[in-house]
Write a protein that holds these residues in place. Structure first.
Motif, PDB file in Angstrom:
ATOM      1  N   ASP A  78       0.796  -1.226   0.000  1.00 35.88           N
ATOM      2  CA  ASP A  78       0.000   0.000   0.000  1.00 35.88           C
ATOM      3  C   ASP A  78       0.829   1.276   0.000  1.00 35.88           C
ATOM      4  O   ASP A  78       0.347   2.326  -0.432  1.00 35.88           O
ATOM      5  CB  ASP A  78      -0.924   0.013   1.220  1.00 35.88           C
ATOM      6  CG  ASP A  78      -1.921  -1.134   1.215  1.00 35.88           C
ATOM      7  OD1 ASP A  78      -2.204  -1.671   0.122  1.00 35.88           O
ATOM      8  OD2 ASP A  78      -2.410  -1.493   2.313  1.00 35.88           O
ATOM      9  N   HIS A  79       2.070   1.207   0.513  1.00 38.68           N
ATOM     10  CA  HIS A  79       2.861   2.428   0.718  1.00 38.68           C
ATOM     11  C   HIS A  79       4.317   2.265   0.286  1.00 38.68           C
ATOM     12  O   HIS A  79       5.192   2.958   0.809  1.00 38.68           O
ATOM     13  CB  HIS A  79       2.828   2.828   2.204  1.00 38.68           C
ATOM     14  CG  HIS A  79       1.479   2.759   2.836  1.00 38.68           C
ATOM     15  ND1 HIS A  79       0.453   3.627   2.501  1.00 38.68           N
ATOM     16  CD2 HIS A  79       0.967   1.927   3.783  1.00 38.68           C
ATOM     17  CE1 HIS A  79      -0.624   3.335   3.220  1.00 38.68           C
ATOM     18  NE2 HIS A  79      -0.335   2.309   3.998  1.00 38.68           N
ATOM     19  N   GLY A  80       4.580   1.369  -0.644  1.00 37.25           N
ATOM     20  CA  GLY A  80       5.956   1.002  -0.980  1.00 37.25           C
ATOM     21  C   GLY A  80       6.893   2.155  -1.261  1.00 37.25           C
ATOM     22  O   GLY A  80       8.072   2.132  -0.882  1.00 37.25           O
ATOM     23  N   ALA A  81       6.406   3.204  -1.921  1.00 37.23           N
ATOM     24  CA  ALA A  81       7.267   4.324  -2.301  1.00 37.23           C
ATOM     25  C   ALA A  81       7.332   5.408  -1.229  1.00 37.23           C
ATOM     26  O   ALA A  81       8.110   6.369  -1.352  1.00 37.23           O
ATOM     27  CB  ALA A  81       6.779   4.932  -3.619  1.00 37.23           C
ATOM     28  N   ARG A  82       6.564   5.272  -0.169  1.00 40.01           N
ATOM     29  CA  ARG A  82       6.561   6.285   0.893  1.00 40.01           C
ATOM     30  C   ARG A  82       7.700   6.041   1.878  1.00 40.01           C
ATOM     31  O   ARG A  82       8.167   4.913   2.048  1.00 40.01           O
ATOM     32  CB  ARG A  82       5.230   6.268   1.645  1.00 40.01           C
ATOM     33  CG  ARG A  82       4.076   6.846   0.856  1.00 40.01           C
ATOM     34  CD  ARG A  82       2.828   6.922   1.726  1.00 40.01           C
ATOM     35  NE  ARG A  82       1.759   7.661   1.072  1.00 40.01           N
ATOM     36  CZ  ARG A  82       1.615   8.974   1.097  1.00 40.01           C
ATOM     37  NH1 ARG A  82       2.482   9.710   1.778  1.00 40.01           N
ATOM     38  NH2 ARG A  82       0.616   9.576   0.478  1.00 40.01           N
ATOM     39  N   LEU A  83       8.079   7.108   2.572  1.00 35.92           N
ATOM     40  CA  LEU A  83       9.110   6.976   3.592  1.00 35.92           C
ATOM     41  C   LEU A  83       8.571   6.182   4.779  1.00 35.92           C
ATOM     42  O   LEU A  83       7.485   6.458   5.284  1.00 35.92           O
ATOM     43  CB  LEU A  83       9.579   8.350   4.061  1.00 35.92           C
ATOM     44  CG  LEU A  83      10.517   9.107   3.114  1.00 35.92           C
ATOM     45  CD1 LEU A  83      10.754  10.521   3.625  1.00 35.92           C
ATOM     46  CD2 LEU A  83      11.843   8.369   2.956  1.00 35.92           C
ATOM     47  N   ALA A  84       9.373   5.210   5.211  1.00 34.27           N
ATOM     48  CA  ALA A  84       9.022   4.410   6.378  1.00 34.27           C
ATOM     49  C   ALA A  84       9.835   4.816   7.596  1.00 34.27           C
ATOM     50  O   ALA A  84       9.305   4.892   8.704  1.00 34.27           O
ATOM     51  CB  ALA A  84       9.246   2.926   6.086  1.00 34.27           C
TER      52      ALA A  84
END
Length: 533
Positions: free
Chosen positions: A13-19
């Motif tokens: 769902d958020h692969g390209a977002r900063l973790a």
């Protein structure tokens, strides 16, 4: 409802977002997942197997997250350890848990953690064995994330990750697929009223569920940037911080050491939106002389808990720090989330109560005299039941039965009352435990250390109020006949064996300790003495 499943969903769902943002290290969710898989392969290459314990003794930094999720993703059980522990405390936890791997960061705050651990484990009476820490026979590997000189006999972090190449990625993925929601996910050790460590076990489903409950209550979204000041070794930083953020796709900003100037700079630079903490943290920021020089307009949500809360704190957090919403919560290691303030609650009511029970939790307040249910407005012991009450204490059925009754109610040892809205107010503790800056202190543990000193006959430890830390420890000591007992020497004795927050700030010598007719020490009387200096 498993840690590896949660991470797969986050990447989907958020692969390209900063973790995770840790200084110059900026990991997107897909980057984090790749590192976690490498760590899982490395653990397998070391011989770690599902159900083995992996201890982590290091500050908030991205490697902690990788080490933790990597272990959980291949089925190991994580044992977080307090970075303020000294060698004896760390050795005790490692021995009790029989951890096979320890990941540490030697040199943190200038401390030789590995040296302290080896010295404590090698003391006379210990079982001298081969391995990275003689005296701890189950510990087969000691991985070090450098924060200072590299100790001999440790496996450097990069060399540890390189072990992943010994196994195909498919091995780690297969191990992750075998992890069950009911498998033990973590063991958080608490000293308890006896001074002997008790390991609180939680399943994967519980750790993930608690995080999702917390995220919903905070309204967490992928747009949030969460400064995790609370230690990762504590449920507040680990479950309500790291795991909560990942269930919502938010970014985690680890804060290894509280420094008001650096934290204010971080909030401004990274546009931090969420920052829970202890009351001590917020009081320190509010009292900072350069507070108004920083742009804190991004802040929107905070929870303050784990200690006595000053009456005006929540109003000041909104008016002077700029939080849109503030909340108070109540929980304990045995049930991480019990109650929390309702959304958009009046700050005055937030200061008075910890809110109603959260989803999945039943609350009962019972009279400490006859066990009958206490009506609203009257004090009673807090009993908790629900899906996120601990599985039990690690290898300690007797202690588990002592706190969880046959009907499944956890007897917390805390006293509170419900108001007309069903919100819980904590009023007292049946146990002697108190908090120092948000960390639990169990007097029995400190008393045992004091009693081991050759000049001490007996000791009793209580809390006294402190404007910055909420409370600190004061020790009342009866010296042995003929001993030349010295307060500074006893404090140094404790400091060498206990975390700093547990060490008494003051030692008061008395000829006798006050007792009741049955011989029990009257700690209530000692608390009155301590509070009046």
């Amino acid at each position: 409802m498993t840690i590896p499943g949660m991470l797969r969903e986050a990447v989907r769902d958020h692969g390209a977002r900063l973790a995770v943002v840790d200084g110059d290290v900026r990991l997107r969710y897909r980057d984090l997942a790749g590192l976690v898989e490498r760590a899982a392969r490395a653990y397998l290459a070391l011989g770690t197997r599902p159900g083995d314990r992996v201890a982590i003794w290091m500050p908030n930094r991205y490697e902690f997250i990788v080490a933790m999720l990597g272990a959980q993703s291949m089925g190991a059980v994580v044992v977080p350890m307090n970075t303020r522990y000294r060698g004896h405390e760390a050795a005790q936890i490692l021995a009790r848990s029989r951890s096979s791997v320890l990941v540490t960061s030697n040199g943190f705050l200038g401390l030789d953690l590995v040296g302290m651990l080896r010295a404590a484990a090698a003391e006379p009476g210990g079982q001298q064995t081969a391995g990275p820490v003689p005296g701890l026979p189950h510990l087969s590997a000691l991985v070090n994330v450098p924060a200072g000189p590299e100790p001999a006999g440790t496996l450097p972090w990069e060399a540890f990750l390189a072990r992943a190449e010994e196994l195909p990625a498919a091995a780690a993925r297969a191990a992750a697929d075998r992890v069950s929601p009911d498998d033990v996910c973590d063991i958080l050790f608490t000293s308890g009223t006896t001074g002997r460590p008790k390991g609180v076990m939680s399943a994967h489903r519980q750790t993930v569920d608690v995080a999702r409950i917390w995220a919903r209550g905070a309204g967490l979204t992928p747009e949030d940037r969460y400064a995790v000041v609370n230690p990762f070794f504590h449920g507040f930083g680990y479950k309500a911080g790291v795991i909560t953020s990942f269930t919502a796709g938010a970014a985690v900003h680890p804060v290894p050491v509280f420094d008001a100037d650096r934290l204010l700079e971080l909030i401004e630079r990274e546009r931090i939106t969420v920052m829970p903490g202890t009351p001590t943290l917020f009081v320190s920021l509010l009292d900072h002389p350069r507070l108004k020089e920083h742009d804190l307009s991004s802040l929107r949500f905070a929870t303050a808990g784990a200690a006595t809360v000053p009456e005006t704190l929540f109003s000041r957090m909104r008016e002077e720090l700029g939080f849109d919403q503030v909340a108070q919560a109540y929980g304990l290691t045995e049930c991480m989330m019990v109650s929390r303030s309702r959304p958009d609650e009046d700050p005055r009511h937030v200061a008075e109560t910890t809110g109603p029970a959260v989803d999945g939790v039943e609350l009962r307040l019972v009279s400490v005299i006859d066990g009958a249910d206490a009506p609203p407005g009257e004090d009673g012991e807090i009993l908790v039941r629900g899906r996120n009450v601990m599985l039990g204490y690690f290898e300690d059925e007797e202690a588990t039965r002592a706190v969880i009754d046959p009907a499944g109610w956890l007897h917390t040892g805390d006293v509170g009352r419900l108001d007309e809205h069903g919100c819980l107010k904590i009023t007292d503790r049946l146990k002697d435990m108190f908090t120092v800056g948000g960390f639990n202190v169990y007097p029995a543990e400190v008393e045992n250390v004091l009693a081991a000193h050759p000049d001490v006959s007996e000791a009793a430890v209580v809390a006294r109020p402190d404007p910055r830390m909420g409370s600190v420890a004061t020790a009342y000591v009866v010296a042995r006949p003929g001993a030349m007992a010295d307060a500074d020497a006893l404090i140094a004795h404790c400091r060498a064996r206990l975390a700093g927050f547990k060490t008494p700030r003051e030692v008061v010598f008395v000829e006798v300790l006050p007792r009741n007719a049955s011989g029990k020490i009257l700690k209530t009387e000692l608390r009155v003495r301590a509070s009046h200096g």
